[in-house]
Design a protein around this motif. Structure first.
Motif, PDB file in Angstrom:
ATOM      1  N   TYR A 404       1.023  -1.187  -0.195  1.00 59.75           N
ATOM      2  CA  TYR A 404       0.064   0.065  -0.016  1.00 59.75           C
ATOM      3  C   TYR A 404       0.821   1.308  -0.049  1.00 59.75           C
ATOM      4  O   TYR A 404       1.717   1.371   0.647  1.00 59.75           O
ATOM      5  CB  TYR A 404      -0.867  -0.086   1.311  1.00 59.75           C
ATOM      6  CG  TYR A 404      -1.798   1.137   1.685  1.00 59.75           C
ATOM      7  CD1 TYR A 404      -3.042   1.498   0.942  1.00 59.75           C
ATOM      8  CD2 TYR A 404      -1.086   2.267   2.404  1.00 59.75           C
ATOM      9  CE1 TYR A 404      -3.735   2.566   1.259  1.00 59.75           C
ATOM     10  CE2 TYR A 404      -1.892   3.261   2.795  1.00 59.75           C
ATOM     11  CZ  TYR A 404      -3.154   3.340   2.181  1.00 59.75           C
ATOM     12  OH  TYR A 404      -4.011   4.667   2.626  1.00 59.75           O
ATOM     13  N   SER A 405       0.728   2.137  -1.014  1.00 67.29           N
ATOM     14  CA  SER A 405       1.237   3.624  -0.750  1.00 67.29           C
ATOM     15  C   SER A 405       0.325   4.705  -0.937  1.00 67.29           C
ATOM     16  O   SER A 405      -0.668   4.463  -1.622  1.00 67.29           O
ATOM     17  CB  SER A 405       2.277   3.456  -1.878  1.00 67.29           C
ATOM     18  OG  SER A 405       1.820   3.815  -2.987  1.00 67.29           O
ATOM     19  N   HIS A 406       0.668   5.542   0.010  1.00 64.22           N
ATOM     20  CA  HIS A 406      -0.347   6.469   0.206  1.00 64.22           C
ATOM     21  C   HIS A 406       0.521   7.894  -0.158  1.00 64.22           C
ATOM     22  O   HIS A 406       1.691   7.754   0.542  1.00 64.22           O
ATOM     23  CB  HIS A 406      -0.789   6.426   1.599  1.00 64.22           C
ATOM     24  CG  HIS A 406      -1.488   7.875   1.859  1.00 64.22           C
ATOM     25  ND1 HIS A 406      -3.008   7.903   1.629  1.00 64.22           N
ATOM     26  CD2 HIS A 406      -1.250   9.020   2.651  1.00 64.22           C
ATOM     27  CE1 HIS A 406      -3.306   9.045   2.178  1.00 64.22           C
ATOM     28  NE2 HIS A 406      -2.420   9.557   2.758  1.00 64.22           N
ATOM     29  N   SER A 407      -0.054   8.786  -0.652  1.00 66.68           N
ATOM     30  CA  SER A 407       0.720  10.288  -0.774  1.00 66.68           C
ATOM     31  C   SER A 407      -0.145  11.359  -0.585  1.00 66.68           C
ATOM     32  O   SER A 407      -1.427  11.240  -1.127  1.00 66.68           O
ATOM     33  CB  SER A 407       1.668  10.278  -2.092  1.00 66.68           C
ATOM     34  OG  SER A 407       0.816  10.920  -2.926  1.00 66.68           O
ATOM     35  N   TYR A 408       0.265  12.194   0.113  1.00 64.85           N
ATOM     36  CA  TYR A 408      -0.733  13.401   0.603  1.00 64.85           C
ATOM     37  C   TYR A 408       0.019  14.671   0.332  1.00 64.85           C
ATOM     38  O   TYR A 408       1.300  14.657   0.576  1.00 64.85           O
ATOM     39  CB  TYR A 408      -1.159  13.442   2.087  1.00 64.85           C
ATOM     40  CG  TYR A 408      -1.512  14.264   2.649  1.00 64.85           C
ATOM     41  CD1 TYR A 408      -3.108  14.832   2.262  1.00 64.85           C
ATOM     42  CD2 TYR A 408      -0.910  15.693   3.382  1.00 64.85           C
ATOM     43  CE1 TYR A 408      -3.696  16.230   2.562  1.00 64.85           C
ATOM     44  CE2 TYR A 408      -1.475  16.715   3.496  1.00 64.85           C
ATOM     45  CZ  TYR A 408      -2.931  17.250   3.317  1.00 64.85           C
ATOM     46  OH  TYR A 408      -3.396  18.323   3.851  1.00 64.85           O
ATOM     47  N   ASN A 422       4.147  -2.694   3.593  1.00 68.55           N
ATOM     48  CA  ASN A 422       4.444  -3.812   2.869  1.00 68.55           C
ATOM     49  C   ASN A 422       4.111  -5.239   3.882  1.00 68.55           C
ATOM     50  O   ASN A 422       5.007  -5.197   4.903  1.00 68.55           O
ATOM     51  CB  ASN A 422       5.716  -4.088   2.281  1.00 68.55           C
ATOM     52  CG  ASN A 422       5.623  -3.583   0.936  1.00 68.55           C
ATOM     53  OD1 ASN A 422       4.824  -3.673   0.092  1.00 68.55           O
ATOM     54  ND2 ASN A 422       6.756  -2.550   0.617  1.00 68.55           N
ATOM     55  N   ASP A 423       3.261  -5.829   3.784  1.00 65.83           N
ATOM     56  CA  ASP A 423       2.492  -6.712   4.936  1.00 65.83           C
ATOM     57  C   ASP A 423       2.272  -7.990   4.251  1.00 65.83           C
ATOM     58  O   ASP A 423       1.724  -8.172   3.299  1.00 65.83           O
ATOM     59  CB  ASP A 423       1.550  -6.136   5.654  1.00 65.83           C
ATOM     60  CG  ASP A 423       1.020  -7.146   6.826  1.00 65.83           C
ATOM     61  OD1 ASP A 423       2.201  -7.786   7.317  1.00 65.83           O
ATOM     62  OD2 ASP A 423      -0.097  -6.966   7.392  1.00 65.83           O
ATOM     63  N   HIS A 424       2.801  -9.167   4.835  1.00 67.41           N
ATOM     64  CA  HIS A 424       2.523 -10.496   4.549  1.00 67.41           C
ATOM     65  C   HIS A 424       1.799 -10.990   5.589  1.00 67.41           C
ATOM     66  O   HIS A 424       2.360 -11.065   6.803  1.00 67.41           O
ATOM     67  CB  HIS A 424       3.760 -11.309   4.291  1.00 67.41           C
ATOM     68  CG  HIS A 424       4.233 -11.414   2.666  1.00 67.41           C
ATOM     69  ND1 HIS A 424       3.792 -11.958   1.708  1.00 67.41           N
ATOM     70  CD2 HIS A 424       5.374 -10.493   2.471  1.00 67.41           C
ATOM     71  CE1 HIS A 424       4.491 -11.626   0.521  1.00 67.41           C
ATOM     72  NE2 HIS A 424       5.354 -10.733   0.997  1.00 67.41           N
ATOM     73  N   ILE A 425       0.428 -11.310   5.387  1.00 64.97           N
ATOM     74  CA  ILE A 425      -0.193 -12.103   6.612  1.00 64.97           C
ATOM     75  C   ILE A 425      -0.204 -13.608   6.537  1.00 64.97           C
ATOM     76  O   ILE A 425      -0.746 -13.918   5.412  1.00 64.97           O
ATOM     77  CB  ILE A 425      -1.491 -11.476   6.813  1.00 64.97           C
ATOM     78  CG1 ILE A 425      -1.439 -10.064   7.243  1.00 64.97           C
ATOM     79  CG2 ILE A 425      -2.253 -12.284   7.749  1.00 64.97           C
ATOM     80  CD1 ILE A 425      -2.694  -9.502   7.392  1.00 64.97           C
ATOM     81  N   SER A 451       1.720 -11.300  10.955  1.00 67.77           N
ATOM     82  CA  SER A 451       1.566 -10.230  10.221  1.00 67.77           C
ATOM     83  C   SER A 451       3.131  -9.664  10.047  1.00 67.77           C
ATOM     84  O   SER A 451       4.231  -9.648  11.045  1.00 67.77           O
ATOM     85  CB  SER A 451       1.138  -9.236  10.830  1.00 67.77           C
ATOM     86  OG  SER A 451       1.548  -7.938  10.194  1.00 67.77           O
ATOM     87  N   THR A 452       4.023  -9.660   8.758  1.00 62.43           N
ATOM     88  CA  THR A 452       5.356  -9.421   8.764  1.00 62.43           C
ATOM     89  C   THR A 452       5.570  -7.940   9.242  1.00 62.43           C
ATOM     90  O   THR A 452       6.488  -7.577   9.658  1.00 62.43           O
ATOM     91  CB  THR A 452       5.941  -9.680   7.565  1.00 62.43           C
ATOM     92  OG1 THR A 452       5.017  -9.089   6.331  1.00 62.43           O
ATOM     93  CG2 THR A 452       5.833 -11.250   7.010  1.00 62.43           C
ATOM     94  N   TYR A 490      -4.592   3.954   9.538  1.00 66.58           N
ATOM     95  CA  TYR A 490      -3.480   4.404  10.709  1.00 66.58           C
ATOM     96  C   TYR A 490      -2.209   3.432  10.519  1.00 66.58           C
ATOM     97  O   TYR A 490      -1.268   4.286  10.912  1.00 66.58           O
ATOM     98  CB  TYR A 490      -4.174   3.474  11.985  1.00 66.58           C
ATOM     99  CG  TYR A 490      -5.547   4.165  12.403  1.00 66.58           C
ATOM    100  CD1 TYR A 490      -5.848   5.502  12.154  1.00 66.58           C
ATOM    101  CD2 TYR A 490      -6.528   3.303  12.717  1.00 66.58           C
ATOM    102  CE1 TYR A 490      -6.998   6.050  12.607  1.00 66.58           C
ATOM    103  CE2 TYR A 490      -7.910   3.681  13.096  1.00 66.58           C
ATOM    104  CZ  TYR A 490      -8.154   5.103  13.039  1.00 66.58           C
ATOM    105  OH  TYR A 490      -9.384   5.578  13.164  1.00 66.58           O
ATOM    106  N   LEU A 491      -2.264   2.239  10.019  1.00 64.35           N
ATOM    107  CA  LEU A 491      -0.983   1.456   9.842  1.00 64.35           C
ATOM    108  C   LEU A 491       0.149   2.147   8.992  1.00 64.35           C
ATOM    109  O   LEU A 491       1.308   1.950   9.305  1.00 64.35           O
ATOM    110  CB  LEU A 491      -1.718   0.272   9.109  1.00 64.35           C
ATOM    111  CG  LEU A 491      -1.075  -1.156   9.506  1.00 64.35           C
ATOM    112  CD1 LEU A 491      -0.926  -1.258  10.938  1.00 64.35           C
ATOM    113  CD2 LEU A 491      -1.590  -2.298   8.479  1.00 64.35           C
ATOM    114  N   LYS A 492      -0.537   3.123   8.182  1.00 68.97           N
ATOM    115  CA  LYS A 492       0.573   3.776   7.403  1.00 68.97           C
ATOM    116  C   LYS A 492       1.447   4.527   8.240  1.00 68.97           C
ATOM    117  O   LYS A 492       2.784   4.826   7.636  1.00 68.97           O
ATOM    118  CB  LYS A 492      -0.076   4.662   6.162  1.00 68.97           C
ATOM    119  CG  LYS A 492      -0.848   5.783   6.790  1.00 68.97           C
ATOM    120  CD  LYS A 492      -1.525   6.468   5.587  1.00 68.97           C
ATOM    121  CE  LYS A 492      -2.460   7.778   6.230  1.00 68.97           C
ATOM    122  NZ  LYS A 492      -3.502   7.962   5.603  1.00 68.97           N
TER     123      LYS A 492
END
Lengths: 713, 210
Positions: A404-408, A422-425, A451-452, A490-492
């Motif tokens: 996931y990438s987010h830009s504001y 970047n997460d592997h579950i 969750s990595t 939130y996670l970002k």
């Protein structure tokens, strides 16, 4: 001559011996182990044609020429057959008890928490067709599910809000694999729609809690969609609607079928004739393409491919921070789901699948520009093995990757924030379903997740019971622990988070049958811990996060469906009572969140008028006012919005145009013409100013829909 | 002499069993075609099942057991009873489709079971598709089987006009079935032969409605 005489004597002798056979009478009675009379049980003597069936009292009687020890075979559909050895003294007044087979269609099924819409399962409360014919659903799966108890009407959202849970707490699965973005990108305060057309699915299981260990990463609920089987007939469908058009074609061959669908939606013409609240500069326009392929192979394996791609955009003018602003949204999404299941012998099978979602979303809201890009990829293998009659073991392994990438960007000051996840579950689950008898089943399950990104793991136990109390009633209970990663919003901001957690306790009782009358009531308690909470900083990107939020939800859901009492009429009633409070987000104290109605009542009615080939339907929903917080109020969340009261109607007329089956469909929402002020949204302030309140009202007061659907075979 | 006796006894015994199968089947098939009582049809179905359990090499006993359950639904009015009779028929059909997949008659019977599932309009689309699919397979295996066209005609006849059915469209199919019924010769009189009488009735009914 002599030989002829001998032959004659032999034949005569045989005849005489046949005639002189004593006729024995075999008689008795057959009941089930529960004492129920069994009618039509087949009784036969082994290796002969002799026998009979039991009468209305479960009794049988027949004559036989045989004597001595006999083997009697007693068999009945849905029951285990028995072979009984009889000696001549036991020929009459035999009492036979048959045990119901655990594989019988009538045997117990685990239902706590789940609503099935399917024509295979006995526990179903809906049929697939119900999704189209429910007024107010506008052909959206979620729209129809919102008439079931346990859901919030939330006409400002459109997503499923289940038993006090946020929309992100419900996950959608297609053929057992995650559909990460099941809804179109949501514009604040306007309802969104499901991405997938209901016509693509033949079965739906909507679980409002206590669901299987097969699924994780959902605190409240899962919606499991099963895509249609191999199509049997070539079909072209054309739909012309007041908001767009659809075109689809299905090709069939032996053991395989392929279909392609194309849809286009544009709300601009509608706004030209109807009054609406928002000032649209670009009314919603979207295009959607879907593809399906199903193939069965000679070894019994089955391949299912389902793909969906869409693109949509819209823009409108509004007021943000006392300034006029344009909100311009654009989004694209591609979903691909490949599923392959292969049997091993007749006792087990393996299902393997891959699902990927790519989603891109861009929004400019006045001076704020955000862009999200998300890739979800889930690979999963599940084994199902029948250990013995009535014992089925399910075990599986999955890896769900999310990038996931987010830009504001704050356009006034060139202030910028970029981040990503970047997460592997990784998940492993094991779950046997054990039918101890045709009446009693248990399903204990265990799920492990790692969750990595969070570098954390959890072990979630699950347990369900079902006990059939009589032919048409059953008692069920479920318990389970559920974990979910905090939302990307939130996670970002970092990896210093833990899983959020919910524990479910459910007791449910169901009586009747969906074909006639069915009543179901469910009592539940849900405990939330480790919810994300935060303290506002000087800017939305400078909040301080904690993972110590908590809350609870408890209530009762009642569902009643009746298709028998009134001729040609089918109706259902749902009532939900929900008591829930949370301390999370930036709440200063424990409170009921603003999307919750304490009491929700809805009723759906359908009436078929055969003489004019028309079905009329209505859905009426009433919900108590939702709480909101007035910025200057000392008591947090003490405001209350007015009662929500909506009546929607629909009408479908079946006809044909040049031999092609055609449906003309009309629907109208909010027939009563109410304002539908469902609540207020707090727009947080990060300066000295007070928070602002935004009334939540629909853009279009009454929505009218007219569509023409033509099927060409 | 002894040998002769043994040979005779064996011949007699085997004749007795074979004759018993043939006679029992023949008389009960006749009974089955005349019966209009649910009880009697259930008894007959059970009898055919018992024969099937003994004569494991024959498929006709199972076929007629299934046909008896199917026929019994003509004398029922409520959907649940019809469903449970058809459930029993389907259980037998599943076996038959496994062992006699190449037999046109089995697919015709399957088609009939599917059509009879249409006890309410919401089931129409699904089961008429399935029924027609089975008839397609039956036609592939033996295009001269008159019962295929008789069943197909019934499907068309019972489909509402708005869905592309109706009596006018059924006439051609009933006529085709009639021609085949008249030309069909039965080389084994236990072999399925039902349908001719009803086909005639339905054809007359359609022609009268025209």
């Amino acid at each position: 001559m002599r030989q002829f005489k001998i032959v004659l004597i032999v034949i005569l002798g045989l005849f005489i011996s046949l005639l002189s056979h004593a006729q024995n009478i075999i008689s008795g009675k057959v009941t089930s182990t529960d004492g129920e009379t069994l009618i039509g049980v087949n009784i036969s003597i082994k290796d002969s044609y002799e026998g009979t069936i039991t009468d209305l009292d479960g009794a049988f009687e027949f004559e036989t020429d045989q004597k001595g020890d006999l083997e009697l075979i007693v068999s009945y559909i849905g029951f285990s057959s028995r072979v009984i050895t009889l000696n001549p003294s036991e020929y009459t007044d035999i009492n036979i008890h048959l045990k119901e087979s655990v594989t019988s269609l009538n045997s117990v099924t685990i239902t706590a928490g789940s609503f099935a819409a399917d024509d295979k399962q006995r526990a179903s409360v809906l049929e697939p067709l119900d999704i189209y014919t429910t007024a107010g659903s506008l052909g959206d799966i979620n729209g129809a599910l919102k008439t079931l108890p346990g859901t919030q009407p939330a006409s400002d959202d459109g997503r499923l809000l289940v038993r006090g849970g946020e929309a992100s707490e419900t996950k959608v699965f297609v053929d057992g694999l995650l559909a990460a973005k099941p809804y179109y990108s949501k514009v604040p305060d306007l309802p969104t729609r499901g991405r997938f057309a209901p016509s693509l699915f033949s079965g739906t299981v909507f679980s409002t809690g206590g669901y299987s260990a097969e699924y994780g990463q959902a605190l409240s609920s899962v919606l499991v969609l099963e895509s249609s089987d191999i199509a049997l007939e070539e079909l072209t469908s054309i739909s012309v609607m007041s908001v767009g058009a659809d075109l689809s074609k299905t090709w069939c061959a032996n053991k395989r079928s392929t279909s392609i669908g194309l849809a286009y939606t544009n709300l601009a013409p509608y706004y030209m004739i109807a009054k609406n609240r928002l000032d649209w500069t670009k009314p919603t326009e979207s295009s959607n393409l879907n593809f399906m392929h199903r193939q069965k192979f000679d070894n019994g394996s089955m391949l299912k491919i389902f793909s969906n791609a869409d693109y949509s955009l819209n823009a409108f003018n509004t007021v943000l921070e006392d300034e006029g602003a344009n909100i311009d949204t654009e989004g694209g999404n591609v979903y691909l789901n490949i599923n392959y299941s292969v049997p091993f012998g007749d006792k087990s099978y393996m299902k393997s699948g891959l699902a990927t979602t790519f989603d891109n979303y861009r929004q400019i809201a006045g001076t704020h520009r955000t862009e999200n890009e998300e890739l979800n990829l889930e690979a999963r293998i599940t084994f199902v093995h029948n250990l013995s009659e009535g014992v089925e073991l399910k075990a599986g392994l999955a890896d769900a990757f999310m990038g996931y990438s987010h830009s504001y960007k704050y356009l006034k000051s060139e202030q910028q924030w970029d981040g990503g996840i970047n997460d592997h579950i990784l998940a492993i689950f094991i779950e046997p379903e054990i039918k101890l008898s045709a009446r009693f089943a248990i399903r204990p399950g265990l799920r492990y997740e790692y969750s990595t990104y969070l570098q954390e793991s959890n072990i979630a136990p699950r347990m369900s019971f079902a006990y059939r109390t009589s032919k048409n009633s059953q008692l069920s209970a479920a318990y389970g622990e559920y974990y979910q990663n905090p939302v990307n919003e939130y996670l970002k901001f970092g990896t210093e988070f833990q899983f959020e957690k919910a524990t479910h306790y459910i007791v449910s009782y169901q009586i009747g049958s969906v074909k006639e009358r069915l009543l179901r009531s469910e009592l539940y308690y849900k405990d939330y811990t480790n919810l994300v909470s935060y303290q506002r900083g000087s800017h939305p990107y400078e909040n301080t996060f904690f993972n110590d939020g908590h809350g609870y939800a408890k209530g009762i859901d009642v569902f009643f469906r009746d298709r028998k009492t009134l001729k040609n009429t089918d109706y259902w009633l749902s009532y939900s009572y929900l008591d829930t409070k949370r301390l999370y987000k930036d709440y200063p104290s424990t409170a009921t969140p603003s999307f919750i109605s304490k009491h929700t009542f809805s009723t759906v009615g359908k009436y078929f008028i055969g003489s004019i080939n028309t079905q009329v339907g209505a859905t009426w929903t009433v919900a108590s006012g939702r709480p909101y917080h007035r910025p200057d109020d000392d008591n947090f969340m003490s405001g209350k919005a007015p009662v929500y009261n909506d009546l929607s109607i629909n009408l479908s007329y079946l006809t044909h145009i040049a031999d092609h089956f055609t449906i003309i469909h009309f629907s109208m929402s909010n027939v009563l013409g109410r304002d539908h002020l469902v609540g207020y949204r707090t727009i947080p302030s990060y300066s000295d100013r007070q928070d602002a309140l935004m009334p939540l009202m629909p853009d279009v007061k009454q929505f009218l829909f007219l569509g023409l659907f033509i099927s060409i075979k | 002499m002894k040998t002769l006796l043994v040979v005779l006894a064996v011949l007699f015994a085997s004749h007795c069993i074979a004759g018993n199968y043939y006679e029992t089947m023949k008389s009960n098939i006749e009974k089955l075609e005349k019966s209009t009582s649910i009880d009697e049809l259930n008894q007959l179905a059970a009898l055919f099942l018992r024969i099937a359990n003994t004569e494991k090499e024959e498929w006709l006993p199972n076929y007629y057991a299934c046909y008896a359950y199917t026929r019994s639904t003509h004398f029922m009015s409520d959907g649940d009873s019809i469903d449970s009779a058809l459930d029993q028929a389907q259980t037998i059909l599943d076996k038959l489709l496994n062992t006699q997949e190449k037999e046109s008659e089995v697919h015709v019977l399957q088609a009939m079971v599917y059509s009879l599932r249409i006890t309410n309009p919401t089931r129409g689309y699904k089961y008429s598709s399935l029924s027609n699919k089975s008839l397609d397979r039956a036609e592939q295996l033996n295009g001269n089987n008159p019962r295929i066209y008789y069943c197909r005609a019934n499907n068309v006849y019972h489909t509402p006009k708005v869905f592309g059915g109706g009596s006018d469209k059924a006439i051609g199919l009933y006529e085709k079935a009639k021609a085949l019924f008249e030309n069909s010769s039965v080389d084994n009189d236990l072999f399925p032969s039902w349908g001719n009488y009803h086909n005639g009735l339905m054809l007359d009914k359609c022609l009268a409605q025209k």
